[in-house]
Design a protein around this motif. Sequence first.
Motif, PDB file in Angstrom:
ATOM      1  N   SER A 122       0.848  -1.185   0.000  1.00  0.00           N
ATOM      2  CA  SER A 122       0.000   0.000   0.000  1.00  0.00           C
ATOM      3  C   SER A 122       0.886   1.238   0.000  1.00  0.00           C
ATOM      4  N   VAL A 123       0.315   2.343  -0.453  1.00  0.00           N
ATOM      5  CA  VAL A 123       1.049   3.603  -0.413  1.00  0.00           C
ATOM      6  C   VAL A 123       1.346   3.966   1.034  1.00  0.00           C
ATOM      7  N   SER A 124       2.550   4.447   1.292  1.00  0.00           N
ATOM      8  CA  SER A 124       2.943   4.786   2.654  1.00  0.00           C
ATOM      9  C   SER A 124       2.105   5.951   3.191  1.00  0.00           C
ATOM     10  N   GLN A 125       1.728   5.853   4.454  1.00  0.00           N
ATOM     11  CA  GLN A 125       0.975   6.930   5.095  1.00  0.00           C
ATOM     12  C   GLN A 125       1.832   8.183   5.291  1.00  0.00           C
ATOM     13  N   TRP A 126       3.125   8.066   5.053  1.00  0.00           N
ATOM     14  CA  TRP A 126       3.974   9.257   5.103  1.00  0.00           C
ATOM     15  C   TRP A 126       3.499  10.295   4.089  1.00  0.00           C
ATOM     16  N   ASP A 127       2.836   9.834   3.032  1.00  0.00           N
ATOM     17  CA  ASP A 127       2.307  10.757   2.031  1.00  0.00           C
ATOM     18  C   ASP A 127       1.252  11.678   2.624  1.00  0.00           C
ATOM     19  N   ASN A 128       0.632  11.280   3.742  1.00  0.00           N
ATOM     20  CA  ASN A 128      -0.408  12.098   4.383  1.00  0.00           C
ATOM     21  C   ASN A 128       0.142  13.029   5.459  1.00  0.00           C
ATOM     22  N   PHE A 129       1.448  12.989   5.692  1.00  0.00           N
ATOM     23  CA  PHE A 129       1.997  13.746   6.820  1.00  0.00           C
ATOM     24  C   PHE A 129       1.654  15.228   6.717  1.00  0.00           C
ATOM     25  N   TRP A 130       1.955  15.851   5.578  1.00  0.00           N
ATOM     26  CA  TRP A 130       1.736  17.293   5.452  1.00  0.00           C
ATOM     27  C   TRP A 130       0.253  17.618   5.370  1.00  0.00           C
ATOM     28  N   ARG A 131      -0.543  16.743   4.787  1.00  0.00           N
ATOM     29  CA  ARG A 131      -1.987  16.989   4.748  1.00  0.00           C
ATOM     30  C   ARG A 131      -2.563  17.018   6.174  1.00  0.00           C
ATOM     31  N   ILE A 132      -2.193  16.027   6.971  1.00  0.00           N
ATOM     32  CA  ILE A 132      -2.692  15.973   8.351  1.00  0.00           C
ATOM     33  C   ILE A 132      -2.168  17.156   9.162  1.00  0.00           C
ATOM     34  N   PHE A 133      -0.911  17.521   8.913  1.00  0.00           N
ATOM     35  CA  PHE A 133      -0.326  18.658   9.631  1.00  0.00           C
ATOM     36  C   PHE A 133      -1.096  19.944   9.314  1.00  0.00           C
ATOM     37  N   ILE A 134      -1.426  20.155   8.042  1.00  0.00           N
ATOM     38  CA  ILE A 134      -2.155  21.370   7.653  1.00  0.00           C
ATOM     39  C   ILE A 134      -3.570  21.355   8.233  1.00  0.00           C
ATOM     40  N   ILE A 135      -4.237  20.202   8.214  1.00  0.00           N
ATOM     41  CA  ILE A 135      -5.602  20.117   8.751  1.00  0.00           C
ATOM     42  C   ILE A 135      -5.615  20.397  10.249  1.00  0.00           C
ATOM     43  N   LEU A 136      -4.689  19.811  10.999  1.00  0.00           N
ATOM     44  CA  LEU A 136      -4.637  20.037  12.448  1.00  0.00           C
ATOM     45  C   LEU A 136      -4.286  21.478  12.766  1.00  0.00           C
ATOM     46  N   THR A 137      -3.356  22.053  11.984  1.00  0.00           N
ATOM     47  CA  THR A 137      -3.002  23.463  12.209  1.00  0.00           C
ATOM     48  C   THR A 137      -4.197  24.375  11.978  1.00  0.00           C
ATOM     49  N   ALA A 138      -4.943  24.118  10.880  1.00  0.00           N
ATOM     50  CA  ALA A 138      -6.119  24.931  10.590  1.00  0.00           C
ATOM     51  C   ALA A 138      -7.185  24.759  11.676  1.00  0.00           C
ATOM     52  N   ALA A 139      -7.351  23.521  12.178  1.00  0.00           N
ATOM     53  CA  ALA A 139      -8.343  23.294  13.227  1.00  0.00           C
ATOM     54  C   ALA A 139      -7.969  24.032  14.512  1.00  0.00           C
ATOM     55  N   ILE A 140      -6.677  24.027  14.852  1.00  0.00           N
ATOM     56  CA  ILE A 140      -6.237  24.735  16.058  1.00  0.00           C
ATOM     57  C   ILE A 140      -6.446  26.239  15.910  1.00  0.00           C
ATOM     58  N   LEU A 141      -6.142  26.804  14.743  1.00  0.00           N
ATOM     59  CA  LEU A 141      -6.318  28.239  14.526  1.00  0.00           C
ATOM     60  C   LEU A 141      -7.789  28.631  14.580  1.00  0.00           C
ATOM     61  N   ILE A 142      -8.655  27.791  14.004  1.00  0.00           N
ATOM     62  CA  ILE A 142     -10.096  28.095  14.049  1.00  0.00           C
ATOM     63  C   ILE A 142     -10.609  28.021  15.485  1.00  0.00           C
ATOM     64  N   GLY A 143     -10.147  27.005  16.238  1.00  0.00           N
ATOM     65  CA  GLY A 143     -10.551  26.916  17.638  1.00  0.00           C
ATOM     66  C   GLY A 143     -10.067  28.110  18.453  1.00  0.00           C
ATOM     67  N   ALA A 144      -8.838  28.557  18.146  1.00  0.00           N
ATOM     68  CA  ALA A 144      -8.316  29.738  18.852  1.00  0.00           C
ATOM     69  C   ALA A 144      -9.122  30.979  18.502  1.00  0.00           C
ATOM     70  N   ALA A 145      -9.588  31.071  17.251  1.00  0.00           N
ATOM     71  CA  ALA A 145     -10.406  32.226  16.852  1.00  0.00           C
ATOM     72  C   ALA A 145     -11.714  32.256  17.634  1.00  0.00           C
ATOM     73  N   PHE A 146     -12.345  31.110  17.837  1.00  0.00           N
ATOM     74  CA  PHE A 146     -13.578  31.058  18.628  1.00  0.00           C
ATOM     75  C   PHE A 146     -13.307  31.408  20.092  1.00  0.00           C
ATOM     76  N   PHE A 147     -12.105  31.114  20.559  1.00  0.00           N
ATOM     77  CA  PHE A 147     -11.800  31.327  21.982  1.00  0.00           C
ATOM     78  C   PHE A 147     -11.411  32.774  22.263  1.00  0.00           C
ATOM     79  N   PHE A 148     -10.665  33.402  21.326  1.00  0.00           N
ATOM     80  CA  PHE A 148     -10.128  34.732  21.619  1.00  0.00           C
ATOM     81  C   PHE A 148     -10.938  35.865  20.992  1.00  0.00           C
ATOM     82  N   ILE A 149     -11.641  35.632  19.911  1.00  0.00           N
ATOM     83  CA  ILE A 149     -12.400  36.708  19.272  1.00  0.00           C
ATOM     84  C   ILE A 149     -13.756  36.830  19.976  1.00  0.00           C
ATOM     85  N   GLU A 150     -13.999  37.986  20.492  1.00  0.00           N
ATOM     86  CA  GLU A 150     -15.175  38.208  21.340  1.00  0.00           C
ATOM     87  C   GLU A 150     -16.497  37.918  20.626  1.00  0.00           C
TER      88      GLU A 150
END
Length: 273
Positions: A122-150
């Motif tokens: 099967s194709v190595s899951q290493w191919d998903n490393f940057w995709r997962i990294f970008i998705i988690l980063t975007a999720a953290i930033l969106i969560g921070a926006a809900f927490f800090f933006i009044e």
Amino acid sequence: MNYQVTCICGNRFTIGQDALSQPVTCPACKRKLLPQVAPASPNAAPAPAPAIPLLAESEPTKRCPFCGETILAVAKKCKHCGEFLDRSPTAASAAIPSATSPANPNPAAQPPADASPAFSLSVSQWDNFWRIFIILTAAILIGAAFFFIEPLKPYMRPGIAATAVLAAILIWYFYLSVRNARCFIRPTRIDTESGILSKDLNSIELFRISDMELKQGFVERLLRIGTIHIYSTDTTSPELTLYQIPRAREVYTYLQNQIPTAVKSRGAYYVEK
């Protein structure tokens, strides 16, 4: 003076006296013959001068170890079954899946088409490393926006929950798409399969492969993964890419050793321009 030559195939033909000292070719079976004058019996009546019989000595012959037909002793390839004679008959007979049929007149020349794959990858899951990294980063930033933006704080809980669910769905989708991209390296061909619900299947025969290359970066070498680009004479799919597969160097070495065997078993050859 003309002489009559009798070939070992039974054909008779006439040659001149000047051809007695050199090999001649039988018009019927195309054997090369060395004419020799038959010794006359002391009690036999003298034959007429123009009708002196000759004995024809043909080149040494042998039987093909694969099909049993008679061929020249110096032959390297059987003209009847097309098999190369430097191949072991034992190894060839082990590859015979069934009796000879019209669809496969020489089954010893190639392994069975449904042979078990030497590699199932099967194709190595290493191919998903940057995709997962970008998705988690975007999720953290969106969560921070809900927490800090009044203005967004009233929607913090449903917003963060929806973001987490969406991120999980995207990660699961990318995981399944990579997990279902598989390749099977068989002794005679390469099969690829991709798709989560619907399947896209592709195959390429090893004897059609004309060139291939392996690409590995530094991290990929450490993880023993790589991408193999394959170029072939197939008119429908001239190129095939085995993308980010594990044990890439082992697969590449196996194909290097197996392709000449597949080409030889099909009686094919390539002419370099």
